[in-house]
Scaffold this motif. Structure first.
Motif, mmCIF file in Angstrom:
data_model
loop_
_atom_site.group_PDB
_atom_site.id
_atom_site.type_symbol
_atom_site.label_atom_id
_atom_site.label_comp_id
_atom_site.label_asym_id
_atom_site.label_seq_id
_atom_site.Cartn_x
_atom_site.Cartn_y
_atom_site.Cartn_z
ATOM 1 N N MET A 27 0.680 -1.118 0.086
ATOM 2 C CA MET A 27 -0.109 0.075 0.047
ATOM 3 C C MET A 27 0.701 1.107 0.179
ATOM 4 O O MET A 27 1.951 1.211 0.643
ATOM 5 N N GLU A 28 0.337 2.135 -0.701
ATOM 6 C CA GLU A 28 1.178 3.744 -0.651
ATOM 7 C C GLU A 28 0.211 4.677 -0.019
ATOM 8 O O GLU A 28 -0.901 4.887 -0.457
ATOM 9 N N ILE A 29 1.008 5.485 0.684
ATOM 10 C CA ILE A 29 0.247 6.589 1.221
ATOM 11 C C ILE A 29 0.872 8.048 0.807
ATOM 12 O O ILE A 29 2.267 8.101 0.877
ATOM 13 N N THR A 30 0.200 8.754 0.322
ATOM 14 C CA THR A 30 0.506 9.964 0.091
ATOM 15 C C THR A 30 -0.131 11.275 1.008
ATOM 16 O O THR A 30 -1.327 11.126 1.102
ATOM 17 N N TRP A 31 0.731 11.893 1.705
ATOM 18 C CA TRP A 31 0.212 13.081 2.591
ATOM 19 C C TRP A 31 0.382 14.350 1.817
ATOM 20 O O TRP A 31 1.497 14.696 1.571
ATOM 21 N N PHE A 32 -0.884 15.185 1.811
ATOM 22 C CA PHE A 32 -0.961 16.320 1.083
ATOM 23 C C PHE A 32 -0.950 17.564 2.327
ATOM 24 O O PHE A 32 -1.427 18.635 2.097
ATOM 25 N N GLY A 33 -0.547 17.175 3.461
ATOM 26 C CA GLY A 33 -0.525 18.125 4.470
ATOM 27 C C GLY A 33 -1.821 18.053 5.503
ATOM 28 O O GLY A 33 -2.820 17.726 4.847
ATOM 29 N N HIS A 34 -1.855 18.606 6.733
ATOM 30 C CA HIS A 34 -2.984 18.506 7.495
ATOM 31 C C HIS A 34 -3.355 17.190 7.741
ATOM 32 O O HIS A 34 -2.812 16.123 8.007
ATOM 33 N N SER A 35 -4.836 16.853 7.181
ATOM 34 C CA SER A 35 -5.350 15.366 7.401
ATOM 35 C C SER A 35 -5.724 14.936 5.983
ATOM 36 O O SER A 35 -6.647 14.181 5.870
ATOM 37 N N ASN A 36 -5.053 15.430 4.971
ATOM 38 C CA ASN A 36 -5.347 15.134 3.537
ATOM 39 C C ASN A 36 -4.240 14.092 3.278
ATOM 40 O O ASN A 36 -3.178 14.089 3.073
ATOM 41 N N PHE A 37 -4.954 12.838 2.960
ATOM 42 C CA PHE A 37 -4.431 11.756 2.439
ATOM 43 C C PHE A 37 -4.882 11.176 1.330
ATOM 44 O O PHE A 37 -6.065 11.219 0.871
ATOM 45 N N ARG A 38 -3.842 10.502 0.451
ATOM 46 C CA ARG A 38 -4.197 9.616 -0.543
ATOM 47 C C ARG A 38 -3.757 8.196 -0.250
ATOM 48 O O ARG A 38 -2.459 7.959 0.116
ATOM 49 N N LEU A 39 -4.708 7.410 -0.127
ATOM 50 C CA LEU A 39 -4.220 5.636 -0.091
ATOM 51 C C LEU A 39 -4.216 5.137 -1.601
ATOM 52 O O LEU A 39 -5.383 5.273 -2.162
ATOM 53 N N LYS A 40 -3.362 4.427 -1.717
ATOM 54 C CA LYS A 40 -3.217 3.682 -3.130
ATOM 55 C C LYS A 40 -2.993 1.960 -2.736
ATOM 56 O O LYS A 40 -2.158 1.804 -2.392
ATOM 57 N N ALA A 41 -4.114 1.369 -3.402
ATOM 58 C CA ALA A 41 -4.203 0.134 -3.174
ATOM 59 C C ALA A 41 -4.287 -0.509 -4.566
ATOM 60 O O ALA A 41 -5.136 -0.480 -5.128
ATOM 61 N N GLY A 42 -3.081 -0.896 -5.200
ATOM 62 C CA GLY A 42 -3.271 -1.633 -6.635
ATOM 63 C C GLY A 42 -3.665 -0.158 -7.536
ATOM 64 O O GLY A 42 -2.833 0.522 -7.217
ATOM 65 N N ASP A 43 -4.546 -0.366 -8.215
ATOM 66 C CA ASP A 43 -4.942 0.679 -9.083
ATOM 67 C C ASP A 43 -5.772 1.854 -8.511
ATOM 68 O O ASP A 43 -6.432 2.795 -9.268
#
Length: 225
Positions: free
Chosen positions: A1-17
């Motif tokens: 799994m991949e996590i990207t944090w865009f600051g504050h509480s803003n996240f993107r979780l990437k699982a597969g596509d």
């Protein structure tokens, strides 16, 4: 799994596509390294509550990417009134579970305010079984122990900034209750009234939850966990 944090509480979780955004707050977020217009993929959006620094650009991203929005019933009604297509609204409430794109999303309580409805957190189970708890904005509460009893939590995403949420000491104690393997601190450093670093969190984990590993993710940089 991949996590990207865009600051504050803003996240993107990437699982597969599959790209899942949580509280996509870009406009007015001084820590965001990009704008929502530069986001090229968004499949699902989870909203913990409708304060501006959390609901953010949910409506714009949902319409642009035809992404479903999971949120408290009352919040979905508000988004529908603002133009969210009905087929993109996934209303739910505390204790409920929905499954979208192979991902199970359970809505759980949070101790915080919300303009409409009540604030919530999410326990997210990915297709491979990875379990992620995003508390949203919250204070510490004892029922977090139940989350750990019912779920084998791999990663907890907890606020540590203080003032409007838990501080580092309380977040570390939350890790003890949750029995989570890893923790990603957020809701810190955005503005001067919040804790400016994760140093206190590291110290408190050593004292209160030594079995939990802190994962520091760099803003804007995808991090594999």
């Amino acid at each position: 799994m991949e996590i990207t944090w865009f600051g504050h509480s803003n996240f993107r979780l990437k699982a597969g596509d599959t790209n899942v955004f949580i509280d996509p707050f870009f406009v007015g977020n001084p820590a965001a390294p990009t704008t929502y217009k530069e986001i090229d993929a968004c499949d699902l959006i989870l909203v913990t509550h409708d304060h501006n620094d959390h609901i953010g650009q949910t409506l714009e991203l949902a319409i642009k990417h035809d992404a479903e929005v999971v949120a408290m019933f009352d919040i979905i009604q508000g988004l529908l009134a603002l133009g969210l297509p009905e087929h993109l609204g996934v209303p739910m409430n505390i204790g409920g579970t929905v499954e979208r794109l192979g991902i199970k999303v359970k809505m759980v309580q949070a101790m915080h305010s919300s303009t409409t409805g009540t604030a919530a957190g999410y326990i997210i189970t990915l297709p491979d079984g990875t379990c992620i708890y995003d508390s949203g904005d919250t204070g510490l509460f004892g029922d977090m122990e139940l989350f750990g009893a019912f779920h084998d939590i791999d990663i907890a995403m907890l606020p540590t900034g203080g003032r409007f949420t838990m501080d580092a000491q309380q977040a570390a104690y939350a890790c003890k209750l949750l029995k989570c393997k890893k923790v990603v601190p957020h809701h810190w450093g955005t503005w001067g009234i919040l804790d400016k670093s994760t140093e206190s969190m590291a110290e408190q984990l050593t004292l209160l939850a030594p079995d939990t590993e802190m994962v520091e993710v760099e803003i804007g940089k995808p991090t594999e966990i």
